[in-house]
Design a protein around this motif. Structure first.
Motif, short mmCIF file in Angstrom:
data_model
loop_
_atom_site.label_atom_id
_atom_site.label_comp_id
_atom_site.label_asym_id
_atom_site.label_seq_id
_atom_site.Cartn_x
_atom_site.Cartn_y
_atom_site.Cartn_z
N ALA A 118 0.81 -1.22 0.00
CA ALA A 118 0.00 0.00 0.00
C ALA A 118 0.85 1.26 0.00
O ALA A 118 0.40 2.30 -0.50
N THR A 162 -10.60 -6.13 -3.05
CA THR A 162 -11.40 -4.92 -2.88
C THR A 162 -11.00 -3.88 -3.92
O THR A 162 -9.94 -3.96 -4.54
N GLU A 173 -10.11 -0.93 -3.20
CA GLU A 173 -8.91 -0.24 -2.70
C GLU A 173 -7.64 -0.97 -3.13
O GLU A 173 -6.66 -0.34 -3.56
N GLU A 181 -6.85 -0.27 -6.69
CA GLU A 181 -6.25 1.06 -6.87
C GLU A 181 -4.77 1.04 -6.51
O GLU A 181 -3.95 1.65 -7.20
N VAL A 182 -4.45 0.36 -5.42
CA VAL A 182 -3.05 0.28 -5.00
C VAL A 182 -2.21 -0.40 -6.09
O VAL A 182 -1.14 0.09 -6.47
N MET A 235 -6.46 -0.91 4.13
CA MET A 235 -5.61 -2.00 3.64
C MET A 235 -4.23 -1.96 4.28
O MET A 235 -3.63 -2.98 4.57
#
Lengths: 272, 74
Positions: free
Chosen positions: A66, A112, A114, A117-118, B1
Motif C-alpha cells: 500500500a 477490494t 482499494e 487502486e493500489v 488495507m
C-alpha cells in the motif's frame, strides 16, 4: 498460433538444455538469481540470450504494497531487464514487503476496490521505469480474507484492466487455491480475460498437514493438467512454462512435461 | 488495507498480534506453509542458514525463516 513451451531456468540444467534446444521454446529467468548483474551473471545471460527466447519472472516487486514500490529494487530490476531484453516480464499479484519489512512470502491482497487502486498505482510506477510489457501472476492464496468484494476471477480481471497489464495464469496455484481456500478454478478460468494471458505456469506441489503446498517440487498433477486442457479449449496460450524449482529430476522428466503441454495446446479443440 | 498489511507483517515477523479479517490459525498456517516452501526450495532447515535465494531477494531488509514457528529468525 503454434504453441510455445518452455521451463524455468535452473543452472543445474544448463548443459542439458543446450543438448535439447529444439524442445525448448523459451526459458523463464528468475530475476532474483541475476539481480546483481555480476560479471559471471552477465556471461551466463549472454549465453542464454544468444540461444533461447527469454522471459523474466520477478519475486519482489510487491505491487500490492500500500505504501508503494521499493525504488532501489525497481532500479536493479530495470537494469536487469534492460540487459536481458525479454519479450515480457512478470511478478505476482501480492505483497511481499510492508515498509522495510520483508515477509519472505507472497501475502494475499484483499479483493477490494482499494487493493485494485493500489496495484494500479504501483504498476503505473513500475511501467514508468521498466518499459518491457508487464504481466501479473495469480499467486497461491494461503488464506481467505474477510470482506472480499468480488470473486477471484473477477478480481484478476479488474486488476488487469485497471493496471492495463497482462496476466500470467499459474494453474497449479489455482489448484492449490481450490484445495486451501475453496476457490473454484473453473470459475476463475471462465472469468479471466483470455486476451490478456501471455503465459501459463504449470508446476506440482504436495499436501502438507492437510494443506496443499505449491512447492514446485513435484510432477504436474492430473488436476492441473485438467485445468490446462480447459484453458486450451478456449484458446492457445502464447507461452506455457513448466516450473520445477526443487527436487530437480533429470531434465528429460521436465521435457516430457513440456511435450505433453505442447501436445495439449496443439490438439484440435474437442480432443483437448 | 495498510492496517491489514502492517498487522500481517507484525504477526509474521514478531509472532504475535491479530490480523484484521484473518484468523490467528490462518496466519499461523501461512507462516508454516511459507516455511515449508522455503525448505523445499533450498532443501535445508531455516535454522542452519538463511536460504540463499531469500538472501538474494533483497540486499536490504530481512526475510524471516520462522516467524511463528520454532526456528530462530535469521
Amino acid at each position: 498460433m503454434s504453441p510455445r513451451v518452455g521451463l524455468q531456468y535452473r543452472r543445474a540444467y544448463r548443459a542439458a538444455l543446450f543438448l535439447n534446444r529444439p524442445r525448448v521454446d523459451a526459458l523463464e529467468l528468475v530475476a532474483e538469481h541475476f539481480l546483481d548483474l555480476s560479471a559471471r551473471q552477465r556471461d551466463e545471460l549472454d549465453l542464454l540470450r544468444a540461444h533461447f527466447s527469454l522471459t523474466v519472472h520477478a519475486l519482489g516487486t510487491s505491487v500490492g504494497t500500500a505504501d508503494g514500490v521499493d525504488e532501489r529494487y525497481l532500479d536493479k530490476l530495470a537494469r536487469l531487464i534492460a540487459y536481458v531484453r525479454p519479450r515480457w516480464w512478470s511478478d505476482h499479484l501480492a505483497f511481499t514487503r510492508v515498509g522495510r519489512t520483508e515477509l519472505g512470502a507472497f501475502a494475499p491482497l484483499p479483493r477490494t476496490a482499494e487493493a485494485i487502486e493500489v496495484v494500479a498505482r504501483n504498476v503505473a510506477r513500475v511501467r514508468a521505469v521498466i518499459k518491457a510489457p508487464f504481466a501479473l501472476e495469480n499467486p497461491a492464496a494461503p488464506f481467505a480474507l474477510d470482506g472480499a468484494q468480488m470473486d477471484p476471477g473477477a478480481f484478476l480481471r479488474a486488476v488487469s484492466e485497471a493496471a492495463d497489464c497482462a496476466l500470467v495464469l499459474d494453474l497449479e496455484n489455482l489448484h492449490a487455491d481450490g484445495w486451501n481456500v475453496g476457490t473454484d478454478p473453473d470459475a476463475v478460468l471462465a472469468a479471466i480475460p483470455l486476451e490478456r494471458v501471455l503465459e501459463i505456469h504449470l508446476a506440482g506441489g504436495r499436501p502438507v498437514r492437510g494443506r496443499y503446498l505449491d512447492a514446485h517440487d513435484s510432477p504436474v498433477p492430473a488436476a492441473t493438467w485438467r485445468f490446462y486442457r480447459a484453458f486450451c479449449r478456449r484458446g492457445t496460450p502464447p507461452l506455457t512454462i513448466v516450473e520445477r524449482e526443487a527436487a530437480l529430476p533429470p531434465l528429460e522428466v521436465v521435457l516430457a512435461e513440456l511435450d505433453t503441454a505442447r501436445a495439449i495446446a496443439a490438439a484440435p479443440g474437442p480432443t483437448r | 488495507m495498510i492496517e491489514y498489511q502492517r498487522a500481517l507483517a507484525q504477526a509474521l515477523t514478531q509472532g504475535h498480534g491479530s490480523v484484521p479479517g484473518v484468523s490467528d490459525q490462518a496466519v499461523a498456517q501461512f507462516a508454516r506453509l511459507a516455511q515449508h516452501k522455503r525448505r523445499a526450495l533450498r532443501g535445508q532447515t531455516c535454522t542452519r542458514a538463511r536460504p540463499r535465494w531469500l538472501a538474494a531477494l533483497r540486499s536490504a531488509g530481512r526475510w524471516l525463516c520462522s516467524p511463528l514457528g520454532r526456528g530462530a529468525a535469521s
